[in-house]
Write an enzyme that holds these catalytic residues in place. Structure first.
Site, short mmCIF file in Angstrom:
data_model
loop_
_atom_site.label_atom_id
_atom_site.label_comp_id
_atom_site.label_asym_id
_atom_site.label_seq_id
_atom_site.Cartn_x
_atom_site.Cartn_y
_atom_site.Cartn_z
N GLN A 205 0.97 -1.41 0.15
CA GLN A 205 -0.28 0.09 -0.06
C GLN A 205 0.91 1.32 0.20
O GLN A 205 1.36 1.71 0.61
CB GLN A 205 -0.57 -0.13 1.07
N GLU B 33 -1.73 -15.94 -3.77
CA GLU B 33 -1.00 -14.67 -4.70
C GLU B 33 -0.68 -14.81 -5.59
O GLU B 33 0.08 -15.88 -6.00
CB GLU B 33 -0.13 -13.81 -3.85
N ASP C 89 -8.24 -8.18 -2.12
CA ASP C 89 -8.16 -6.68 -1.70
C ASP C 89 -7.50 -7.05 -3.70
O ASP C 89 -5.76 -7.29 -4.05
CB ASP C 89 -6.90 -6.51 -1.34
N CYS D 276 -9.62 0.21 -5.07
CA CYS D 276 -8.80 1.14 -4.98
C CYS D 276 -9.53 1.98 -6.07
O CYS D 276 -9.61 2.61 -6.06
CB CYS D 276 -7.71 1.46 -5.03
N GLU E 38 -10.27 4.20 -0.89
CA GLU E 38 -11.08 2.96 -1.13
C GLU E 38 -11.86 3.12 -0.30
O GLU E 38 -11.66 3.11 0.70
CB GLU E 38 -9.50 1.93 -0.26
#
Length: 594
Positions: free
Chosen positions: A409, A459, A508, A536, A579
């Site tokens: 971030q 991920e 996310d 975002c 966000e």
């Protein structure tokens, strides 16, 4: 007399003799200048491969389809090997598809013309390449000067100073009070949630009574909207910046900063970042130091129009809590031999390590070779040339290792606010398992690890997964596992490792949102009761929000997820972005109606 002769001699040494070869070279330069000025398609021959060379247009597309589904049709079913898909800005029944050769393009036209897909008959034909936006802009400016004089054609933006234009393009809210920024962002989030309630009912009519009752409770919204959470730091908050190396359009000097507008809009000029609120002072100083090195160098600045030159960009990572600084110098190697690359690395290392420029206190330094391939920009390889291989940052009482290309971030203090909001909305049960989708370096999952029984992170980036594992060990957290792969490919097997009865998912994803196949698997996971979605770019993730609530079907199995609570966190002061965190919970409409 002697003085006059001396001056004459100096003049003679400065004048280049006129020869046939010089005239020929000058003519070539003049012809090239005319070509670059007037021909918006010159880049097709000048710059080697371009996806625009072999483009087709497909029409007659079905009303509802996904880009992923189209890719599967083109590359898996029809084996066409498309290079790039370029949909229009607004959803339509046509789009462009690019290929690597004319043979591939012709084969695609034959295969797609008359092909029936999802009940629609497709049409395909050659498409004209897009003109170079920079040349187009320059030609229009020349026409304006001829037709009516430049003064009559000046736009408002052209009347602004370079600093004002740079502020407007990077931090458009720079002259708006922070209270007003927060108020405007809260209004935008509220408007989006109003639209969400309408689209959820369209996608799942059985939810209409529930949505109606929610709107009565929450001032017309489908869920509770908490007040927006401000960033603890409004100025100098960014911990990562990617600076462009280009020419200052006012001074003409090599400059390390941000481009004043985009190439697509016809801009290549770069302005200094000294005037920007969101860039930390230390980053500004190191950009200036590197700018000195570039100006002293024999290498040229990369020109995005001609694709000549070497210096391209400087990426800076700054760990605010530990003060560690990482630099990634990006160049286009062009035809430089390996020996010249080695000399360049030595020069950069010496500049930051041994010279007076060591005040930059660089703790990690990389060189990045960025060049074109047949598929466009390839993932640039990194060459470590100084210091540590990563930086360490502190967040929510934990320490995190951040590698050069890992996601982290960009606003560290606001990230703590964000993760606090996630924990608040999720309220995880002590024995629950957290499925951390698109986990990056593990920041969210690790921050929730002490509150839950198990954390399973997914991920795509192998480097980020390695960082996540190191971060778990660094913080002596033993109930976390991290897995490399696409969420849509490995989610099923990861979910099968859950040992508890309940699953809480945290999502996310990148700006465009979560892949539909991954979202479908979340719907199918019976143990999954709650899901916290962070975005975002809520507009881009809007379809994900609607799909979570769709009626149960063969594709969207399991009970729908409905929004229950939402809160915006201002991660990006002085910009229009924030966000959005939304808590979704399973809803059995039959039980609700009883």
């Amino acid at each position: 007399m002697s003085q006059m002769m001396s001056e004459s001699a100096v003049q003679e040494t400065c004048i280049t003799p006129i020869t046939d070869q010089n005239l020929e070279d000058q003519n070539i330069r003049d012809e090239k200048k005319v070509e670059l000025t007037s021909d918006p398609y010159a880049y097709l021959d000048r710059c080697g491969f371009s996806s625009e060379k072999f483009k087709i247009e497909i029409r007659g597309l079905p009303k509802f389809y996904g880009i992923g589904e189209l890719k599967k049709l083109l590359n898996s079913k029809l084996q066409l090997g498309s290079n790039k898909i370029k949909p229009p800005k607004k959803r339509s029944n046509w789009l462009y598809v690019c290929f690597r050769s004319d043979a591939d393009r012709q084969a695609a036209i034959v295969a797609l013309n008359g092909h029936t897909w999802k009940g629609s008959v497709l049409q395909a034909f050659e498409a004209k390449p897009a003109p170079d936006p920079l040349v187009n802009k320059r030609n229009h400016e020349m026409e304006d000067n001829v037709d009516g004089g430049e003064a009559k054609k000046l736009k408002v933006d052209d009347e602004k100073s370079l600093e004002e234009r740079l502020r407007d393009s990077t931090t458009p809210l720079w002259n708006v009070t922070y209270c007003q920024q927060l108020e405007d962002k809260q209004k935008k989030v509220r408007s989006l949630l109003l639209s969400l309630s309408r689209d959820i009912v369209k996608a799942n009519p059985t939810l209409a009574p529930w949505i109606k009752s929610q709107k009565a409770k929450h001032e017309g919204l489908p869920c509770e909207l908490l007040p927006i959470r401000p960033s603890p730091v409004q100025d100098g908050y960014r911990n990562k910046c990617e600076f462009t190396v280009g020419l200052n359009e006012v001074t003409g000097e090599p400059t390390v900063g941000f481009r004043v507008g985009s190439y697509v809009r016809g801009f290549t000029g770069v302005g200094s970042v000294d005037c920007l609120k969101h860039v930390p002072q230390r980053m500004k100083e190191v950009a200036k130091l590197f700018e000195q090195f570039v100006r002293q160098s024999d290498l040229g600045v990369y020109n995005p129009e001609t694709q000549e030159g070497n210096w391209r960009q400087l990426t800076v990572r700054l760990a605010h809590r530990t003060s560690q600084l990482m630099l990634i110098v990006g160049i286009h190697p062009q035809s430089l031999p390996d020996s010249s690359i080695d000399e360049l690395k030595t020069g950069i290392r010496n500049f930051f390590q041994d010279g007076p420029e060591r005040v930059g206190n660089v703790s990690s330094l990389y060189l990045q070779l960025i060049k074109k391939t047949m598929s466009g920009e390839e993932p640039p390889p990194l060459q470590h040339i100084l210091g540590e291989t990563h930086v360490l940052e502190e967040l929510s009482g934990l320490r995190f290792r951040v590698s050069p290309q890992a996601f982290f971030q960009v606003n560290t203090p606001a990230a703590e606010v964000l993760y606090g909001a996630v924990a608040e909305l999720a309220a995880p049960a002590p024995g629950a398992a957290v499925l951390d989708v698109c986990c990056g370096t593990g920041t969210i999952g690790l921050s929730l690890a002490q509150k839950t029984g198990q954390v399973l992170g997914i991920e795509l980036s192998s480097q980020a997964v390695a960082d996540a594992k190191e971060n778990a060990a660094l913080n002596q957290i033993t109930n976390c596992e991290f897995f490399e792969g696409r969420a849509e490919d490995i989610m099923g097997s990861v979910i099968s490792r859950v040992t508890g009865k309940d699953i809480l998912a945290t999502v996310d994803p990148p700006r465009p949102g979560l892949h539909q196949k991954a979202l479908i698997q979340l719907r199918r996971a019976e143990k999954l009761k709650k899901l916290v979605f962070m975005s975002c770019d809520p507009k881009a993730a809007f379809k994900n929000f609607v799909d979570l609530a769709r009626s149960s079907s063969k594709t969207f199995q399991g009970l729908p997820f409905v929004p229950v609570r939402a809160v915006a966190v201002d991660m990006f002061p002085h910009t229009v972005h924030c966000e959005l965190v939304v808590l979704f919970e399973r809803l059995d409409v039959t039980l609700h109606s009883q």
